[in-house]
Each structure stands twice: as structure tokens, then as C-alpha cells.
Design a protein around this motif. Structure first.
Motif, PDB file in Angstrom:
ATOM      1  N   MET A 148     -10.785  27.855  -9.795  1.00  0.00           N
ATOM      2  CA  MET A 148      -9.493  27.208 -10.068  1.00  0.00           C
ATOM      3  C   MET A 148      -8.656  27.101  -8.796  1.00  0.00           C
ATOM      4  N   TYR A 149      -9.101  27.765  -7.700  1.00  0.00           N
ATOM      5  CA  TYR A 149      -8.407  27.661  -6.409  1.00  0.00           C
ATOM      6  C   TYR A 149      -9.434  27.922  -5.315  1.00  0.00           C
ATOM      7  N   PHE A 150      -9.365  27.123  -4.226  1.00  0.00           N
ATOM      8  CA  PHE A 150     -10.378  27.206  -3.168  1.00  0.00           C
ATOM      9  C   PHE A 150      -9.728  26.948  -1.823  1.00  0.00           C
ATOM     10  N   SER A 151     -10.029  27.776  -0.829  1.00  0.00           N
ATOM     11  CA  SER A 151      -9.436  27.651   0.497  1.00  0.00           C
ATOM     12  C   SER A 151     -10.481  27.951   1.559  1.00  0.00           C
ATOM     13  N   CYS A 152     -10.511  27.132   2.626  1.00  0.00           N
ATOM     14  CA  CYS A 152     -11.512  27.288   3.674  1.00  0.00           C
ATOM     15  C   CYS A 152     -10.876  27.456   5.046  1.00  0.00           C
ATOM     16  N   SER A 153     -11.648  28.096   5.939  1.00  0.00           N
ATOM     17  CA  SER A 153     -11.340  28.151   7.363  1.00  0.00           C
ATOM     18  C   SER A 153     -12.650  27.905   8.098  1.00  0.00           C
ATOM     19  N   PRO A 154     -12.609  27.767   9.419  1.00  0.00           N
ATOM     20  CA  PRO A 154     -13.872  27.619  10.149  1.00  0.00           C
ATOM     21  C   PRO A 154     -14.801  28.824  10.001  1.00  0.00           C
TER      22      PRO A 154
END
Length: 257
Positions: A148-154
Motif C-alpha cells: 500500500m506504500y512503496f519508496s525507493c533509493s539508489p
């Protein structure tokens, strides 16, 4: 508004333990959601207006009403109340056809990721996301799993599912392939990861936790550190040593360590 002014005075002198010093940030009251990346900060308010922070002043961003906005290597992206996806190009948001999303994240290594209202996960390849500059349909890749929530970084991606479980994975920017999901102990409503790999979550009680023990060999980290706040938090973001928070009442807080 008088009560808000009093709270801002209190927050201006607030020191939080564990090395974090917090104060009232530049206000655009009532804030709904905030995102930081690439040295930039954006937000949406409860009137679905998007804003961009320049020094200590918020400037309205584009003419499209948005409920969620994100900034990162792929630019500034957002979604509206109908879950339509937009990218900020040449002074305004343009529609990106091909997939609807309820939350979008531009913090990866050029790729854009997001989730639908049904918790399906999608990724837009970096080659498309970075260069997208005109109205048209693009092909999104569906990823395995439900969030329901997704966050990315390198350095990796963090997500939360509908039963508040937390997961970590890697997403290959130019193919949108994932490395497989690692279940992380804990419970949260949202997780945000900064460009340098620092991870913060907010749980149902409005408590903020930072993931500790993150390293190139252990990118998922080892434990959670509770960061006490004087008010319950509903949204958090992190970039360049600055922790940005929105309280459940819509006040913006800015912390550094």
C-alpha cells in the motif's frame, strides 16, 4: 489558527533525543504529505495543491490538483484524486497515461515506482521515466507482491502492505527487475528511504522509527530506533541530513542531527 501559532512557537525550541534537533519548518498549513530528494522538497496540502520549497518559502507548483507528490532523480511526479499519474515538465504537470496509481515515488535510481488502490505494485523503467516529456502512454512493469506504500533509493526499496508489514527489496532501474522481498520485523503505515539509504517509518500511533545497521553488506539494516516526537506524525521524508515531517494536524517539522 491561534493554537497552531502556539504550537509553532513550542516546536521552534524543541530538541528531540537520539541526536535529532527539531523545529517548526516553513509552513504551508495544513500540509498533507511531504517528500524530499535531490536537494529539493515538495508537498501537497489538504486542498490538493502541490508546492515547491525555495529557501524558506513555498511556491505553488503547476495547475493540477494532486493528492501525492514525489521528487527524485526522475524529476517531480504526482497523482491526483482519480489516481492519474503526472510528471512536472516545463512549468506544469502533464498526464502520464498507461497506469493509475494512488501513491508514486521518484526517489529511485531514475526509475519511478508506485502502488494502486488495490495494492498492486508498478515500476517505470529509468530510461522512460527520466526522459518522459510529453503527453502519451507508457508501459509500466507490474512487480510481484502487494503493497500500500512503496519508496525507493539508489540503495534499495522499502514498502508496507495492507496489514502493516514492512519489506525490503532491490529494483534494477533499467529493467524494473526485483531481487526478492525480505520481510523486516516491525509494523508501519508508510516507509520512506533517502538517497543515502537512510530509512524512516511511521506507525499507526504516529510514532517515527529510523532503521539502523544499514550497510552495503546489510542493506536491510538490523534494528529500529524510536525517535520521540512531541506530536503524532502522519508523514515523513528524508534527504541530505534533513528529516521532514507532517504532523497529523498538518504542521511541518524539520529535524537535523
Amino acid at each position: 489558527m491561534k493554537a497552531v501559532a502556539v504550537l509553532l512557537v513550542v516546536l521552534s525550541f524543541l530538541t528531540v533525543s537520539h541526536g535529532w534537533t527539531c523545529k517548526a519548518g516553513p509552513q504551508q498549513f495544513p500540509a498533507q504529505q511531504i517528500d524530499a530528494g535531490e536537494g529539493q522538497v515538495v508537498l501537497t496540502d489538504r486542498d490538493s495543491k502541490a508546492y515547491y520549497l525555495s529557501e524558506s518559502t513555498w511556491f505553488e507548483l503547476g495547475s493540477v490538483a494532486l493528492k501525492h507528490v514525489s521528487v527524485g532523480p526522475a524529476g517531480i511526479w504526482g497523482v491526483d484524486s482519480s489516481d492519474k499519474v503526472y510528471k512536472y515538465v516545463a512549468g506544469d504537470f502533464i498526464l502520464v497515461n498507461g497506469q493509475t496509481l494512488q501513491q508514486v515515488d521518484a526517489g529511485g535510481d531514475g526509475q519511478v515506482v508506485g502502488v494502486t488502490s488495490g495494492s498492486y505494485i508498478y515500476c517505470l523503467k529509468s530510461s522512460i521515466a527520466i526522459n518522459y516529456s510529453q503527453v502519451g502512454s507508457v508501459s509500466w512493469n507490474e512487480l510481484a507482491g502487494r503493497l500500500m506504500y512503496f519508496s525507493c533509493s539508489p540503495l534499495g526499496c522499502w514498502g508496507v502492505n495492507a496489514v502493516e508489514q514492512i519489506f525490503y527489496t532491490r529494483v534494477t532501474p533499467n529493467t524494473c527487475d526485483i531481487s526478492g522481498w525480505i520481510h523486516i520485523p516491525g509494523a508501519a503505515l508508510m516507509a520512506e528511504v533517502g538517497t543515502d539509504g537512510n530509512v524512516f517509518v511511521v506507525n499507526r500511533q504516529g510514532h517515527v522509527y529510523q532503521r539502523t545497521g544499514i550497510s552495503p553488506s546489510v542493506p536491510q539494516g538490523t534494528d529500529w530506533l524510536y525517535i520521540p516526537m512531541c506530536l503524532p506524525i502522519k508523514h515523513v521524508s528524508y534527504d541530505l541530513g534533513q528529516l521532514w515531517l507532517v504532523t497529523k494536524g498538518g504542521i511541518i517539522m524539520q529535524c537535523s542531527n
